[in-house]
Every structure is written in structure tokens, then in C-alpha cells.
Design a protein around this motif. Structure first.
Motif, PDB file in Angstrom:
ATOM      1  N   SER A  84      16.795  14.683 -12.482  1.00  0.00           N
ATOM      2  CA  SER A  84      16.365  15.549 -13.588  1.00  0.00           C
ATOM      3  C   SER A  84      15.276  16.509 -13.109  1.00  0.00           C
ATOM      4  O   SER A  84      14.562  16.225 -12.140  1.00  0.00           O
ATOM      5  CB  SER A  84      15.821  14.706 -14.743  1.00  0.00           C
ATOM      6  N   GLU A  85      15.176  17.633 -13.824  1.00  0.00           N
ATOM      7  CA  GLU A  85      14.074  18.550 -13.506  1.00  0.00           C
ATOM      8  C   GLU A  85      12.764  18.027 -14.059  1.00  0.00           C
ATOM      9  O   GLU A  85      11.696  18.281 -13.517  1.00  0.00           O
ATOM     10  CB  GLU A  85      14.363  19.933 -14.098  1.00  0.00           C
ATOM     11  N   GLU A  86      12.865  17.268 -15.148  1.00  0.00           N
ATOM     12  CA  GLU A  86      11.640  16.714 -15.732  1.00  0.00           C
ATOM     13  C   GLU A  86      11.050  15.689 -14.765  1.00  0.00           C
ATOM     14  O   GLU A  86      11.772  14.886 -14.192  1.00  0.00           O
ATOM     15  CB  GLU A  86      11.906  16.006 -17.070  1.00  0.00           C
ATOM     16  N   LEU A  87       9.748  15.742 -14.650  1.00  0.00           N
ATOM     17  CA  LEU A  87       9.084  14.818 -13.743  1.00  0.00           C
ATOM     18  C   LEU A  87       8.386  13.718 -14.540  1.00  0.00           C
ATOM     19  O   LEU A  87       8.138  13.857 -15.735  1.00  0.00           O
ATOM     20  CB  LEU A  87       8.057  15.563 -12.884  1.00  0.00           C
ATOM     21  N   PHE A  88       8.099  12.638 -13.859  1.00  0.00           N
ATOM     22  CA  PHE A  88       7.455  11.474 -14.462  1.00  0.00           C
ATOM     23  C   PHE A  88       6.335  11.084 -13.516  1.00  0.00           C
ATOM     24  O   PHE A  88       6.552  10.941 -12.313  1.00  0.00           O
ATOM     25  CB  PHE A  88       8.496  10.364 -14.587  1.00  0.00           C
ATOM     26  N   GLU A  89       5.125  10.967 -14.067  1.00  0.00           N
ATOM     27  CA  GLU A  89       3.992  10.610 -13.213  1.00  0.00           C
ATOM     28  C   GLU A  89       3.668   9.134 -13.399  1.00  0.00           C
ATOM     29  O   GLU A  89       3.594   8.662 -14.539  1.00  0.00           O
ATOM     30  CB  GLU A  89       2.772  11.469 -13.572  1.00  0.00           C
ATOM     31  N   TYR A  90       3.523   8.443 -12.302  1.00  0.00           N
ATOM     32  CA  TYR A  90       3.331   6.989 -12.385  1.00  0.00           C
ATOM     33  C   TYR A  90       2.359   6.566 -11.298  1.00  0.00           C
ATOM     34  O   TYR A  90       2.380   7.120 -10.194  1.00  0.00           O
ATOM     35  CB  TYR A  90       4.687   6.299 -12.187  1.00  0.00           C
ATOM     36  N   GLU A  91       1.532   5.599 -11.608  1.00  0.00           N
ATOM     37  CA  GLU A  91       0.592   5.111 -10.601  1.00  0.00           C
ATOM     38  C   GLU A  91       1.321   4.116  -9.701  1.00  0.00           C
ATOM     39  O   GLU A  91       1.597   2.991 -10.090  1.00  0.00           O
ATOM     40  CB  GLU A  91      -0.619   4.448 -11.267  1.00  0.00           C
ATOM     41  N   GLU A  92       1.645   4.570  -8.502  1.00  0.00           N
ATOM     42  CA  GLU A  92       2.440   3.756  -7.593  1.00  0.00           C
ATOM     43  C   GLU A  92       1.573   2.906  -6.676  1.00  0.00           C
ATOM     44  O   GLU A  92       0.506   3.305  -6.245  1.00  0.00           O
ATOM     45  CB  GLU A  92       3.344   4.663  -6.733  1.00  0.00           C
ATOM     46  N   LEU A  95       3.879  -2.804  -1.515  1.00  0.00           N
ATOM     47  CA  LEU A  95       3.543  -4.084  -0.875  1.00  0.00           C
ATOM     48  C   LEU A  95       3.092  -3.889   0.569  1.00  0.00           C
ATOM     49  O   LEU A  95       2.442  -4.763   1.137  1.00  0.00           O
ATOM     50  CB  LEU A  95       4.727  -5.049  -0.954  1.00  0.00           C
ATOM     51  N   SER A  96       3.420  -2.735   1.154  1.00  0.00           N
ATOM     52  CA  SER A  96       2.973  -2.451   2.519  1.00  0.00           C
ATOM     53  C   SER A  96       1.613  -1.741   2.548  1.00  0.00           C
ATOM     54  O   SER A  96       1.078  -1.464   3.628  1.00  0.00           O
ATOM     55  CB  SER A  96       4.013  -1.598   3.254  1.00  0.00           C
ATOM     56  N   LEU A  97       1.095  -1.411   1.352  1.00  0.00           N
ATOM     57  CA  LEU A  97      -0.223  -0.760   1.236  1.00  0.00           C
ATOM     58  C   LEU A  97      -1.019  -1.532   0.181  1.00  0.00           C
ATOM     59  O   LEU A  97      -1.357  -0.992  -0.876  1.00  0.00           O
ATOM     60  CB  LEU A  97      -0.070   0.700   0.805  1.00  0.00           C
ATOM     61  N   PRO A  98      -1.292  -2.816   0.443  1.00  0.00           N
ATOM     62  CA  PRO A  98      -1.860  -3.669  -0.597  1.00  0.00           C
ATOM     63  C   PRO A  98      -3.179  -3.136  -1.142  1.00  0.00           C
ATOM     64  O   PRO A  98      -4.026  -2.672  -0.389  1.00  0.00           O
ATOM     65  CB  PRO A  98      -2.051  -5.025   0.111  1.00  0.00           C
ATOM     66  N   ASP A  99      -3.295  -3.206  -2.478  1.00  0.00           N
ATOM     67  CA  ASP A  99      -4.515  -2.831  -3.202  1.00  0.00           C
ATOM     68  C   ASP A  99      -4.810  -1.336  -3.196  1.00  0.00           C
ATOM     69  O   ASP A  99      -5.943  -0.933  -3.460  1.00  0.00           O
ATOM     70  CB  ASP A  99      -5.735  -3.610  -2.662  1.00  0.00           C
ATOM     71  N   HIS A 100      -3.816  -0.517  -2.895  1.00  0.00           N
ATOM     72  CA  HIS A 100      -4.006   0.930  -2.996  1.00  0.00           C
ATOM     73  C   HIS A 100      -2.967   1.492  -3.960  1.00  0.00           C
ATOM     74  O   HIS A 100      -1.819   1.071  -3.958  1.00  0.00           O
ATOM     75  CB  HIS A 100      -3.904   1.591  -1.620  1.00  0.00           C
ATOM     76  N   PHE A 101      -3.433   2.452  -4.780  1.00  0.00           N
ATOM     77  CA  PHE A 101      -2.570   3.017  -5.811  1.00  0.00           C
ATOM     78  C   PHE A 101      -2.836   4.509  -5.906  1.00  0.00           C
ATOM     79  O   PHE A 101      -3.939   4.966  -5.611  1.00  0.00           O
ATOM     80  CB  PHE A 101      -2.861   2.359  -7.176  1.00  0.00           C
ATOM     81  N   ALA A 102      -1.810   5.267  -6.317  1.00  0.00           N
ATOM     82  CA  ALA A 102      -2.013   6.699  -6.517  1.00  0.00           C
ATOM     83  C   ALA A 102      -0.964   7.228  -7.484  1.00  0.00           C
ATOM     84  O   ALA A 102       0.164   6.733  -7.529  1.00  0.00           O
ATOM     85  CB  ALA A 102      -1.923   7.437  -5.189  1.00  0.00           C
ATOM     86  N   GLU A 103      -1.374   8.237  -8.278  1.00  0.00           N
ATOM     87  CA  GLU A 103      -0.444   8.888  -9.205  1.00  0.00           C
ATOM     88  C   GLU A 103       0.489   9.785  -8.408  1.00  0.00           C
ATOM     89  O   GLU A 103       0.037  10.671  -7.678  1.00  0.00           O
ATOM     90  CB  GLU A 103      -1.224   9.762 -10.197  1.00  0.00           C
ATOM     91  N   ILE A 104       1.792   9.545  -8.553  1.00  0.00           N
ATOM     92  CA  ILE A 104       2.800  10.338  -7.844  1.00  0.00           C
ATOM     93  C   ILE A 104       3.792  10.862  -8.889  1.00  0.00           C
ATOM     94  O   ILE A 104       4.154  10.142  -9.813  1.00  0.00           O
ATOM     95  CB  ILE A 104       3.575   9.464  -6.821  1.00  0.00           C
ATOM     96  N   SER A 105       4.226  12.125  -8.731  1.00  0.00           N
ATOM     97  CA  SER A 105       5.239  12.700  -9.625  1.00  0.00           C
ATOM     98  C   SER A 105       6.600  12.679  -8.966  1.00  0.00           C
ATOM     99  O   SER A 105       6.729  13.101  -7.808  1.00  0.00           O
ATOM    100  CB  SER A 105       4.892  14.161  -9.950  1.00  0.00           C
TER     101      SER A 105
END
Ligand code: NI
Length: 176
Positions: A84-92, A95-105
Motif C-alpha cells: 500500500s502507499e499508506e504507511l504505518f509507523e511502529y516502534e520496532e 531479537l538481534s538488537l536486544p533492548d533497542h527500539f525505534a519508530e520505523i515507517s
């Protein structure tokens, strides 16, 4: 079924373009069962074969929140046929980057074709968190981590912390 050690970034084995599966045999099915057990135990929403040291285009995912209502997906040689052209932003997370998170579209909805556990062609339309999760795991099959979407500065801060963590806890080098 066995718990598999998860490779922690940075690691060259997480930066490889994986090969397609040619035969969906018992070895592949056992691997996917082990990957699911490993993912549930972590716990995580998805896991790709290269994260457990297998350079093949295989991923598992389950975004159901209730463990009594599990809905495991096992995708072999997945390909996105529509996004879809519509994007969805989620805090990803990963398991290979434990304890790190970032908002990705990413695209909010995708259609995927893949081979199922029996080696048969199958299709799936996913949206929201499942769509995000499958796209994240598919990235792993091409050696892409979610930190690759961040600025070099942010990426290096995270990778430096993980490198330090692995040095302090050698068992973390392949997950613990
Ligand atoms: Ni990941």
C-alpha cells in the motif's frame, strides 16, 4: 524441538543476502518449529533464519497477543507482490538488537506470496503489526536490520552499545 541461539548484532552473519530454499523438506520444517519455539521463548513477534545462523529465505512470525490464541506463520521464499502507499509507523525491536527500539515507517498493507510448510505456493494479505513484522523479517533475509533505516549516528550508538554488551557478556555474543 530445540531452542536455538540468536545471533546478536553487529555480526557479519546478519548482513548476508540469504539463498532461496529449493526443497521444503523435514529439515526445513524442523528448523521452522525450532525457530517458533525460540521466538516464543524470547519472546518476540518474528524471527528470520539468518538470526539463528541459517542463510536461507525462511521466516516465522506470530503477532497474536494471547498465547492461548497463537497464530504462527511460517513463510519460505516470501516475496512482496503488492504494498500500500499508506504507511504505518511502529516502534520496532529485534531479537538481534536486544533492548533497542525505534519508530520505523513501512507500507501499512502488503500482499505476500510464499511457500508453505508443505512446499505449496500460498498467498497472504497482512496489515498493521503483522505487515510490519513480516517486512522486518523479510529485510533480515537481505541482510537489512531496522537500524539501517536510522541515521548513521543513531545506528552507530546502538551498535557500539551492543558491541560493548557482547564484550562484557561473551555468552550474549550468540544470545543467552
Ligand atoms: Ni529482527
Amino acid at each position: 524441538m530445540a531452542l536455538l541461539p540468536i545471533i546478536i548484532a553487529p555480526d557479519p552473519r546478519l548482513k548476508v543476502k540469504c539463498d532461496p530454499v529449493e526443497n521444503v523438506d523435514d529439515g526445513v520444517r524442523t528448523l521452522m518449529d525450532d525457530m517458533l519455539v525460540t521466538m516464543y521463548a524470547a519472546p518476540g513477534l518474528g524471527l528470520a533464519a539468518p538470526q539463528v545462523g541459517v542463510q536461507k529465505r525462511i521466516l516465522v512470525a506470530d503477532v497474536s497477543k494471547d498465547e492461548n490464541l497463537r497464530d504462527p506463520k511460517c513463510l519460505i521464499n516470501p516475496e512482496i507482490t503488492w504494498a500500500s502507499e499508506e504507511l504505518f509507523e511502529y516502534e520496532e525491536g529485534c531479537l538481534s538488537l536486544p533492548d533497542h527500539f525505534a519508530e520505523i515507517s513501512r507500507p501499512e498493507r502488503v500482499r505476500i506470496s510464499y511457500l508453505d510448510r508443505d512446499g505449496k505456493s500460498a498467498k497472504l494479505e497482512a496489515d498493521g503489526v503483522l505487515a510490519v513484522c513480516i517486512q522486518h523479517e523479510m529485510d533480515h533475509l537481505d541482510g537489512i536490520l531496522f537500524v539501517d533505516y536510522l541515521s548513521k549516528l543513531k545506528r552507530n550508538v546502538i551498535l557500539r552499545k551492543l558491541r560493548k554488551l557482547k564484550k562484557q557478556n561473551p555468552e550474549k555474543a550468540v544470545g543467552a
